[in-house]
Scaffold this motif. Structure first.
Motif, PDB file in Angstrom:
ATOM      1  N   GLN A 194       0.731  -0.841   0.281  1.00 43.80           N
ATOM      2  CA  GLN A 194       0.513  -0.060  -0.045  1.00 43.80           C
ATOM      3  C   GLN A 194       0.893   0.660   0.060  1.00 43.80           C
ATOM      4  O   GLN A 194       1.767   0.922   0.695  1.00 43.80           O
ATOM      5  CB  GLN A 194      -1.110  -0.174   1.071  1.00 43.80           C
ATOM      6  CG  GLN A 194      -1.463   0.895   1.670  1.00 43.80           C
ATOM      7  CD  GLN A 194      -3.311   0.672   0.863  1.00 43.80           C
ATOM      8  OE1 GLN A 194      -2.961   1.326  -0.778  1.00 43.80           O
ATOM      9  NE2 GLN A 194      -4.200   0.441   1.049  1.00 43.80           N
ATOM     10  N   THR A 195       0.309   2.135  -1.024  1.00 46.46           N
ATOM     11  CA  THR A 195       1.483   3.402  -1.117  1.00 46.46           C
ATOM     12  C   THR A 195       0.886   4.861  -0.828  1.00 46.46           C
ATOM     13  O   THR A 195      -0.452   4.286  -0.523  1.00 46.46           O
ATOM     14  CB  THR A 195       1.528   3.018  -2.575  1.00 46.46           C
ATOM     15  OG1 THR A 195       3.003   2.051  -2.591  1.00 46.46           O
ATOM     16  CG2 THR A 195       3.082   4.894  -2.492  1.00 46.46           C
ATOM     17  N   SER A 196       1.336   5.707  -0.124  1.00 46.73           N
ATOM     18  CA  SER A 196       0.695   7.206   0.630  1.00 46.73           C
ATOM     19  C   SER A 196       1.908   8.166  -0.051  1.00 46.73           C
ATOM     20  O   SER A 196       2.961   8.122   1.151  1.00 46.73           O
ATOM     21  CB  SER A 196       0.068   7.023   1.265  1.00 46.73           C
ATOM     22  OG  SER A 196      -0.222   8.680   1.914  1.00 46.73           O
ATOM     23  N   GLY A 197       1.705   8.753  -0.855  1.00 39.80           N
ATOM     24  CA  GLY A 197       2.819   9.639  -0.970  1.00 39.80           C
ATOM     25  C   GLY A 197       3.929   9.242  -1.041  1.00 39.80           C
ATOM     26  O   GLY A 197       4.608   7.444  -1.686  1.00 39.80           O
ATOM     27  N   ARG A 198       4.993   8.727  -0.068  1.00 40.94           N
ATOM     28  CA  ARG A 198       6.627   8.751   0.339  1.00 40.94           C
ATOM     29  C   ARG A 198       6.804   7.895   0.426  1.00 40.94           C
ATOM     30  O   ARG A 198       8.007   7.373   1.588  1.00 40.94           O
ATOM     31  CB  ARG A 198       7.396   9.926   0.843  1.00 40.94           C
ATOM     32  CG  ARG A 198       8.287  11.295  -0.049  1.00 40.94           C
ATOM     33  CD  ARG A 198       8.897  11.986   0.740  1.00 40.94           C
ATOM     34  NE  ARG A 198       8.171  12.700   1.951  1.00 40.94           N
ATOM     35  CZ  ARG A 198       8.993  12.204   3.250  1.00 40.94           C
ATOM     36  NH1 ARG A 198       9.769  11.540   3.386  1.00 40.94           N
ATOM     37  NH2 ARG A 198       8.469  12.869   3.982  1.00 40.94           N
ATOM     38  N   LEU A 199       5.794   6.913   1.478  1.00 41.55           N
ATOM     39  CA  LEU A 199       5.287   5.338   2.349  1.00 41.55           C
ATOM     40  C   LEU A 199       4.817   4.689   1.649  1.00 41.55           C
ATOM     41  O   LEU A 199       4.098   5.152   0.395  1.00 41.55           O
ATOM     42  CB  LEU A 199       4.490   6.609   3.247  1.00 41.55           C
ATOM     43  CG  LEU A 199       4.876   6.688   4.278  1.00 41.55           C
ATOM     44  CD1 LEU A 199       5.356   8.242   4.662  1.00 41.55           C
ATOM     45  CD2 LEU A 199       3.801   7.066   5.686  1.00 41.55           C
ATOM     46  N   ASN A 200       5.558   3.210   2.019  1.00 40.77           N
ATOM     47  CA  ASN A 200       5.264   2.594   1.113  1.00 40.77           C
ATOM     48  C   ASN A 200       5.264   1.340   2.171  1.00 40.77           C
ATOM     49  O   ASN A 200       6.294   0.914   2.785  1.00 40.77           O
ATOM     50  CB  ASN A 200       5.689   1.993   0.470  1.00 40.77           C
ATOM     51  CG  ASN A 200       5.784   0.939  -0.712  1.00 40.77           C
ATOM     52  OD1 ASN A 200       6.184  -0.618  -0.307  1.00 40.77           O
ATOM     53  ND2 ASN A 200       4.771   0.554  -2.061  1.00 40.77           N
ATOM     54  N   ALA A 201       4.077   0.937   2.184  1.00 43.57           N
ATOM     55  CA  ALA A 201       3.960  -0.858   3.285  1.00 43.57           C
ATOM     56  C   ALA A 201       3.555  -1.718   2.768  1.00 43.57           C
ATOM     57  O   ALA A 201       2.725  -1.909   1.216  1.00 43.57           O
ATOM     58  CB  ALA A 201       3.040   0.133   3.950  1.00 43.57           C
ATOM     59  N   SER A 202       4.663  -2.442   2.762  1.00 47.37           N
ATOM     60  CA  SER A 202       4.169  -3.868   2.134  1.00 47.37           C
ATOM     61  C   SER A 202       3.701  -5.164   3.061  1.00 47.37           C
ATOM     62  O   SER A 202       4.721  -5.041   4.194  1.00 47.37           O
ATOM     63  CB  SER A 202       5.882  -4.771   2.045  1.00 47.37           C
ATOM     64  OG  SER A 202       6.520  -5.124   2.991  1.00 47.37           O
TER      65      SER A 202
END
Lengths: 111, 114
Positions: free
Chosen positions: B57-65
């Motif tokens: 899941q991505t939001s701007g500069r953040l990405n979570a796997s």
């Protein structure tokens, strides 16, 4: 929406006194949670409600702690009598469909 | 009983470096996983909610796997800034349940030096 609202933001009380913390969840959310955060124990879930009904209070440390949710827009967490070891930050959170949103917390100091 | 671990407990990086924060959980039967940010003296801010059916899941500069089978999630923050300094917590709900009873990791305290 203003988000989850908690009051008071800070509370200082003497041992043995009754403390009442208040929470207004986000409108339309069907779950409400009370957490406690300390340096030693991190974030702990105390109790949560679904549609105003308490579902799990296994995290409530003692009978001195009680929580109510008389309607969908208001909940209280009461400590009676308070003890110094109850000093912590108490958070309220609400959720709909899984994602939880936290209030700013109430910092409780019991002297 | 679900246990959530975050390593390292603290991390210090120079501005501009990418941040990699790790979260592991013992029971993989989760419905979702949530990443939060907490600034000193403040409440928790939800950053990302990743469903069990998603891998990232991505939001701007953040990405979570999310890798359920191995019980791990990773939060990547690209091109870190001093404003990213905070404590980051991951949390998972009670296995096989949704929307309730989160178990939190101990958090990773991040300092981004200008």
């Amino acid at each position: 929406d203003a988000g989850v609202i908690q009051s008071p933001r800070h509370e200082v009380t003497e041992m043995g006194q009754e403390v009442t913390l208040r929470c207004k969840p986000i409108s339309g959310h069907d779950y409400l949670f009370w957490y406690r955060q300390t340096m030693m124990r991190g974030l702990e879930l105390l109790i949560y409600f679904n549609n105003n009904v308490p579902i799990d209070d296994s995290g409530m440390p003692e009978d001195r702690f009680s929580a109510k949710m008389p309607n969908a827009s208001f909940s209280t967490l009461k400590i009676q009598p308070s003890e110094p070891r109850d000093s912590a930050v108490y958070f309220c959170a609400s959720s709909l469909a899984g994602e939880q949103y936290f209030g700013p917390g109430t910092r409780l100091t019991v002297t | 009983k679900q246990e959530v671990t975050q390593i390292p407990a603290a991390l210090s990086v120079p501005e501009g470096e990418n941040l990699v924060l790790n979260c592991s959980f013992t029971d993989s039967a989760i419905y979702n996983l949530q990443w939060f940010r907490q600034d000193p003296g403040k409440g928790l801010t939800s950053l990302l909610l990743i469903q069990s059916s998603q891998r990232e899941q991505t939001s701007g500069r953040l990405n979570a796997s999310l890798d359920k089978s191995s019980g791990r999630s990773t939060l990547y923050i690209a091109a870190s800034q001093p404003g990213d300094s905070a404590t980051y917590l991951c949390a998972v709900p009670t296995p096989k349940a949704a929307g309730n009873k989160l178990t939190f990791g101990g958090g990773t305290r991040v300092l981004v030096k200008p």
